[in-house]
Design a protein around this motif. Structure first.
Motif, PDB file in Angstrom:
ATOM      1  N   ASP A  72       0.622  -1.236  -0.023  1.00 33.59           N
ATOM      2  CA  ASP A  72      -0.018  -0.015  -0.012  1.00 33.59           C
ATOM      3  C   ASP A  72       0.669   1.179   0.022  1.00 33.59           C
ATOM      4  O   ASP A  72       1.570   1.360   1.066  1.00 33.59           O
ATOM      5  CB  ASP A  72      -0.726   0.060   1.331  1.00 33.59           C
ATOM      6  N   ARG A  73       0.882   1.881  -1.095  1.00 37.05           N
ATOM      7  CA  ARG A  73       1.880   3.145  -1.103  1.00 37.05           C
ATOM      8  C   ARG A  73       1.132   4.386  -0.719  1.00 37.05           C
ATOM      9  O   ARG A  73       1.958   5.521  -0.928  1.00 37.05           O
ATOM     10  CB  ARG A  73       2.337   3.081  -2.726  1.00 37.05           C
ATOM     11  N   SER A  74       0.084   4.373  -0.282  1.00 37.03           N
ATOM     12  CA  SER A  74      -0.607   5.580   0.322  1.00 37.03           C
ATOM     13  C   SER A  74       0.175   6.184   1.343  1.00 37.03           C
ATOM     14  O   SER A  74      -0.234   7.459   1.433  1.00 37.03           O
ATOM     15  CB  SER A  74      -2.039   5.426   0.418  1.00 37.03           C
ATOM     16  N   ALA A  88      23.800   7.308   9.660  1.00 34.83           N
ATOM     17  CA  ALA A  88      22.481   7.820   9.818  1.00 34.83           C
ATOM     18  C   ALA A  88      21.302   7.462   9.000  1.00 34.83           C
ATOM     19  O   ALA A  88      21.618   7.201   7.747  1.00 34.83           O
ATOM     20  CB  ALA A  88      22.399   9.332  10.279  1.00 34.83           C
ATOM     21  N   GLY A  89      20.010   6.898   9.680  1.00 38.36           N
ATOM     22  CA  GLY A  89      19.159   6.308   8.672  1.00 38.36           C
ATOM     23  C   GLY A  89      17.896   6.383   9.401  1.00 38.36           C
ATOM     24  O   GLY A  89      17.773   7.005  10.766  1.00 38.36           O
ATOM     25  N   VAL A  90      16.749   5.633   8.797  1.00 39.60           N
ATOM     26  CA  VAL A  90      15.674   5.532   9.222  1.00 39.60           C
ATOM     27  C   VAL A  90      15.101   3.799   9.024  1.00 39.60           C
ATOM     28  O   VAL A  90      15.812   3.288   8.193  1.00 39.60           O
ATOM     29  CB  VAL A  90      14.419   6.455   8.767  1.00 39.60           C
ATOM     30  N   SER A  91      14.358   3.726   9.962  1.00 40.05           N
ATOM     31  CA  SER A  91      13.418   2.257   9.677  1.00 40.05           C
ATOM     32  C   SER A  91      12.240   2.474   8.868  1.00 40.05           C
ATOM     33  O   SER A  91      11.272   3.323   9.379  1.00 40.05           O
ATOM     34  CB  SER A  91      13.227   1.561  10.861  1.00 40.05           C
ATOM     35  N   TRP A  92      12.211   2.134   7.728  1.00 42.83           N
ATOM     36  CA  TRP A  92      11.016   2.144   6.774  1.00 42.83           C
ATOM     37  C   TRP A  92       9.809   1.129   7.069  1.00 42.83           C
ATOM     38  O   TRP A  92       9.964   0.034   7.222  1.00 42.83           O
ATOM     39  CB  TRP A  92      11.487   1.962   5.507  1.00 42.83           C
ATOM     40  N   VAL A  93       8.643   1.606   7.223  1.00 38.75           N
ATOM     41  CA  VAL A  93       7.558   0.990   7.568  1.00 38.75           C
ATOM     42  C   VAL A  93       6.524   1.264   6.549  1.00 38.75           C
ATOM     43  O   VAL A  93       6.027   2.274   6.337  1.00 38.75           O
ATOM     44  CB  VAL A  93       7.022   1.203   9.128  1.00 38.75           C
ATOM     45  N   SER A  94       5.861   0.192   5.970  1.00 38.95           N
ATOM     46  CA  SER A  94       4.789   0.129   5.139  1.00 38.95           C
ATOM     47  C   SER A  94       3.798  -0.673   5.238  1.00 38.95           C
ATOM     48  O   SER A  94       4.092  -1.463   6.175  1.00 38.95           O
ATOM     49  CB  SER A  94       5.236  -0.028   3.510  1.00 38.95           C
ATOM     50  N   VAL A 106       4.742  -3.511   8.083  1.00 40.72           N
ATOM     51  CA  VAL A 106       5.987  -4.345   7.993  1.00 40.72           C
ATOM     52  C   VAL A 106       7.041  -3.253   8.215  1.00 40.72           C
ATOM     53  O   VAL A 106       7.195  -2.337   7.448  1.00 40.72           O
ATOM     54  CB  VAL A 106       6.043  -4.931   6.498  1.00 40.72           C
ATOM     55  N   GLU A 107       8.016  -3.451   9.066  1.00 42.92           N
ATOM     56  CA  GLU A 107       9.124  -2.978   9.349  1.00 42.92           C
ATOM     57  C   GLU A 107      10.305  -3.562   8.547  1.00 42.92           C
ATOM     58  O   GLU A 107      10.650  -4.450   8.555  1.00 42.92           O
ATOM     59  CB  GLU A 107       9.723  -2.903  10.742  1.00 42.92           C
ATOM     60  N   ARG A 108      10.250  -2.691   7.094  1.00 42.47           N
ATOM     61  CA  ARG A 108      11.050  -3.289   6.152  1.00 42.47           C
ATOM     62  C   ARG A 108      12.565  -3.434   6.292  1.00 42.47           C
ATOM     63  O   ARG A 108      13.109  -4.209   5.875  1.00 42.47           O
ATOM     64  CB  ARG A 108      10.421  -2.694   4.849  1.00 42.47           C
ATOM     65  N   GLY A 109      13.236  -2.382   6.969  1.00 43.27           N
ATOM     66  CA  GLY A 109      14.624  -2.314   7.261  1.00 43.27           C
ATOM     67  C   GLY A 109      15.108  -0.932   7.389  1.00 43.27           C
ATOM     68  O   GLY A 109      14.363   0.175   7.064  1.00 43.27           O
ATOM     69  N   TRP A 110      16.514  -0.820   7.203  1.00 42.68           N
ATOM     70  CA  TRP A 110      17.070   0.580   7.353  1.00 42.68           C
ATOM     71  C   TRP A 110      17.227   1.024   6.063  1.00 42.68           C
ATOM     72  O   TRP A 110      17.620   0.366   5.177  1.00 42.68           O
ATOM     73  CB  TRP A 110      18.367   0.022   8.118  1.00 42.68           C
ATOM     74  N   VAL A 182       3.234  -5.794  14.363  1.00 44.66           N
ATOM     75  CA  VAL A 182       4.019  -5.584  13.052  1.00 44.66           C
ATOM     76  C   VAL A 182       4.765  -6.494  12.810  1.00 44.66           C
ATOM     77  O   VAL A 182       5.284  -7.506  13.720  1.00 44.66           O
ATOM     78  CB  VAL A 182       5.018  -4.357  13.792  1.00 44.66           C
ATOM     79  N   LEU A 183       5.126  -6.531  11.551  1.00 46.07           N
ATOM     80  CA  LEU A 183       6.072  -7.694  10.995  1.00 46.07           C
ATOM     81  C   LEU A 183       7.435  -6.997  10.925  1.00 46.07           C
ATOM     82  O   LEU A 183       7.595  -6.252   9.857  1.00 46.07           O
ATOM     83  CB  LEU A 183       5.356  -8.594   9.644  1.00 46.07           C
TER      84      LEU A 183
END
Length: 238
Positions: A72-74, A88-94, A106-110, A182-183
């Motif tokens: 879901d890209r919304s 430095a970075g973020v953890s991307w959740v979709s 889904v916590e997809r990664g860094w 969350v996954l």
């Protein structure tokens, strides 16, 4: 022995006791991490469990599960302040949507981000439709975390910045129905070639550094020894 010398010895014993207790605390943390990582490794070695609709309300905590769907890209949330190997970075959740319309976070990664807050993904990062990961509950942080909307990069796509996932903030910003857990995505070597070749965003960090606590414990015990020896040496000189 003079009162001043006795005071020096007493002070050195107190300092050594405090340092020794901190060393024991670090060893306790080391053992807790080892137990946690042991259960994580066992979960990773188990075959993944396929989750089909309807998704369970309670997360199969710690289980290695596999979910089929479309991204879901919304809306997305970028968990800020996540470092990896000093960068430095973020953890991307979709949200991954099942054919029934149900969604799972889904916590997809860094993902690298110079400001540890704002990042983008290439469109190829949304091609996968199978995710394997660890199912985890959404744990409320100790302090209330603010969600800030990031500047728009793509039409119809909203990105939020937050320090942590919070259940009520999630339900307010992602389209229902949504599983209340969350996954955390993991690389899946058993997936088809097209799914194994993921873009380099899923860098798992679920196993923390155990040696850090051992190093801290050794340092605290060394400080305790220095305090004792130094105190007795000073006392004898007086």
């Amino acid at each position: 022995m003079r009162p001043r010398a006795l005071a020096v010895i007493a002070l050195s014993v107190i300092v050594a006791a405090v340092c020794g207790r901190l060393g024991v605390w670090q060893l306790d943390r080391l053992h807790a991490k080892q137990r946690l990582h042991g259960s994580q490794r066992a979960a990773l070695e188990a075959p993944p469990r396929d989750l089909a609709a309807p998704l369970p309300l309670a997360p199969p905590v710690g289980s290695r599960v596999r979910v089929h769907g479309v991204w879901d890209r919304s809306a997305h949330v970028l968990l800020s302040g996540r470092t990896h190997q000093g960068a430095a970075g973020v953890s991307w959740v979709s949200v991954l949507r099942l054919p029934t319309g149900e969604g799972v976070l889904v916590e997809r990664g860094w993902v690298p981000a110079d400001d540890a807050r704002d990042a983008t993904l290439d469109s190829t990062a949304f091609a996968d439709t199978v995710v394997t990961g660890l199912a985890l509950p959404i744990v409320a942080p100790a302090r209330r975390t603010m969600w800030v909307r990031l500047p728009e990069r793509s039409a119809g796509e909203v990105r939020w910045s937050a320090r942590a996932l919070v259940a009520d903030s999630v339900t307010a910003r992602f389209r229902p129905p949504l599983a209340p857990w969350v996954l955390r995505a993991l690389p899946d070597a058993s997936a088809p070639v097209g799914l194994r070749d993921r873009p380099p965003i899923a860098e798992p960090w679920f196993v923390a550094d155990e040696t850090m606590h051992l190093s801290y414990a050794i340092q605290w015990f060394a400080f305790a020894l220095i305090a004792l020896v130094g105190g007795f040496v000073l006392a004898r000189r007086r």
